[in-house]
Scaffold this motif. Sequence first.
Motif, PDB file in Angstrom:
ATOM      1  N   PRO A 150       0.816  -1.227   0.000  1.00 55.47           N
ATOM      2  CA  PRO A 150       0.000   0.000   0.000  1.00 55.47           C
ATOM      3  C   PRO A 150       0.849   1.276   0.000  1.00 55.47           C
ATOM      4  O   PRO A 150       0.422   2.282  -0.569  1.00 55.47           O
ATOM      5  CB  PRO A 150      -0.814  -0.131   1.295  1.00 55.47           C
ATOM      6  N   LEU A 151       2.033   1.249   0.600  1.00 62.52           N
ATOM      7  CA  LEU A 151       2.841   2.471   0.650  1.00 62.52           C
ATOM      8  C   LEU A 151       3.347   2.863  -0.736  1.00 62.52           C
ATOM      9  O   LEU A 151       3.204   4.017  -1.165  1.00 62.52           O
ATOM     10  CB  LEU A 151       4.030   2.268   1.608  1.00 62.52           C
ATOM     11  N   ASN A 152       3.928   1.895  -1.440  1.00 67.74           N
ATOM     12  CA  ASN A 152       4.418   2.211  -2.780  1.00 67.74           C
ATOM     13  C   ASN A 152       3.269   2.463  -3.763  1.00 67.74           C
ATOM     14  O   ASN A 152       3.415   3.244  -4.719  1.00 67.74           O
ATOM     15  CB  ASN A 152       5.304   1.079  -3.301  1.00 67.74           C
ATOM     16  N   LEU A 158       0.739   9.102  -6.507  1.00 63.64           N
ATOM     17  CA  LEU A 158       1.072  10.521  -6.368  1.00 63.64           C
ATOM     18  C   LEU A 158       2.061  10.996  -7.425  1.00 63.64           C
ATOM     19  O   LEU A 158       2.501  12.149  -7.397  1.00 63.64           O
ATOM     20  CB  LEU A 158       1.639  10.785  -4.963  1.00 63.64           C
ATOM     21  N   GLY A 159       2.449  10.089  -8.339  1.00 64.53           N
ATOM     22  CA  GLY A 159       3.332  10.481  -9.433  1.00 64.53           C
ATOM     23  C   GLY A 159       4.776  10.094  -9.252  1.00 64.53           C
ATOM     24  O   GLY A 159       5.629  10.438 -10.089  1.00 64.53           O
ATOM     25  N   ILE A 160       5.123   9.359  -8.198  1.00 67.76           N
ATOM     26  CA  ILE A 160       6.512   8.900  -8.004  1.00 67.76           C
ATOM     27  C   ILE A 160       6.657   7.566  -8.732  1.00 67.76           C
ATOM     28  O   ILE A 160       6.128   6.542  -8.288  1.00 67.76           O
ATOM     29  CB  ILE A 160       6.827   8.761  -6.507  1.00 67.76           C
ATOM     30  N   ASN A 161       7.375   7.586  -9.839  1.00 67.70           N
ATOM     31  CA  ASN A 161       7.455   6.394 -10.686  1.00 67.70           C
ATOM     32  C   ASN A 161       8.405   5.327 -10.141  1.00 67.70           C
ATOM     33  O   ASN A 161       8.223   4.150 -10.397  1.00 67.70           O
ATOM     34  CB  ASN A 161       7.889   6.787 -12.096  1.00 67.70           C
TER      35      ASN A 161
END
Length: 310
Positions: A150-152, A158-161
């Motif tokens: 769930p964290l990743n 949120l846009g962090i690839n």
Amino acid sequence: MMEIVLKNEPKRKKIRSYSLEKLEQRAGLLFATPALIGFLLFVLIPMICVFLLSIFKVDLMTNSFEFKSFTYYEKMIHDADFWKSVRNSLVYMVIYVPLTLAMGLGMALILNSKMRGRGIVRTFFIIPYITTYVATLVVWNVFLHPTEGPLNSLLMSLGINNPPQYMVDVDWALPILAIIGSWKDVGYHCILFLAALQSVSKDYYEASSIDGANGLKRFKHITFPLISPTSFFLLLITIIGSLQAFNQMALLTKGGPAFSTTTLTYHIYRSAFEYYNFSYASAVGMFLFLLTLVFILINWFAQKKWVFYQ
């Protein structure tokens, strides 16, 4: 006849007091005997056996022992994996000790203040400590899963690839294990800090308020000195706990990736129960004991400058 009785009176009192002292000493010795027997059976004798094991080569197939002097200590000094485990243990300690103490003290300060539902919050804080290590590590393993956790998932939404890979990343694995260990143990520190905070008399705070001291000055000059004995005790057990950390490494990473989470305790376990080199594992165990002793002695002498006993 009367004079003889008066002369013997002080002597009789002296004999009675001496007998009472002897009785107290015997009672003290009697109460301390179980602890002494436990120390001998479970601490001193095993330590002597570990040292003897470190200077003998043990062959489990033939049940034979061969004297090797300090050969395994020389092997340990020239072993690159051993020095990596020392480094990992120290890094773990540098992260785990201040984080656990700071979080424990912060939580205790929150619980010591006037707030609604303090009992419920206190229960939530203590839950990680009373939960078994296996259960908490399973939850963390799912929570920090590189692709399905769930964290990743939240970070990618949120846009962090390229979010961190946590347990499979050489740079992230050991700090994450230290944070998990701190999260698991912080409830115990919180309870002890809270007990110390509640033992501080409110008269000190009232007097300092009259003198115009703000919250930071009250903490620096009143709270922290008065809870310093508890802080010192927690510092010692936290250092010892950090050097003995094992569960996270054994259950989550198996010492990897690329030896990045192999601490001294896991190096001992691997040497003894995977490679069956009990003598080498005993040599590393003796080093771990001496390393722990050095840290304890340093803090023991340093506590004279910052610990205040009432």
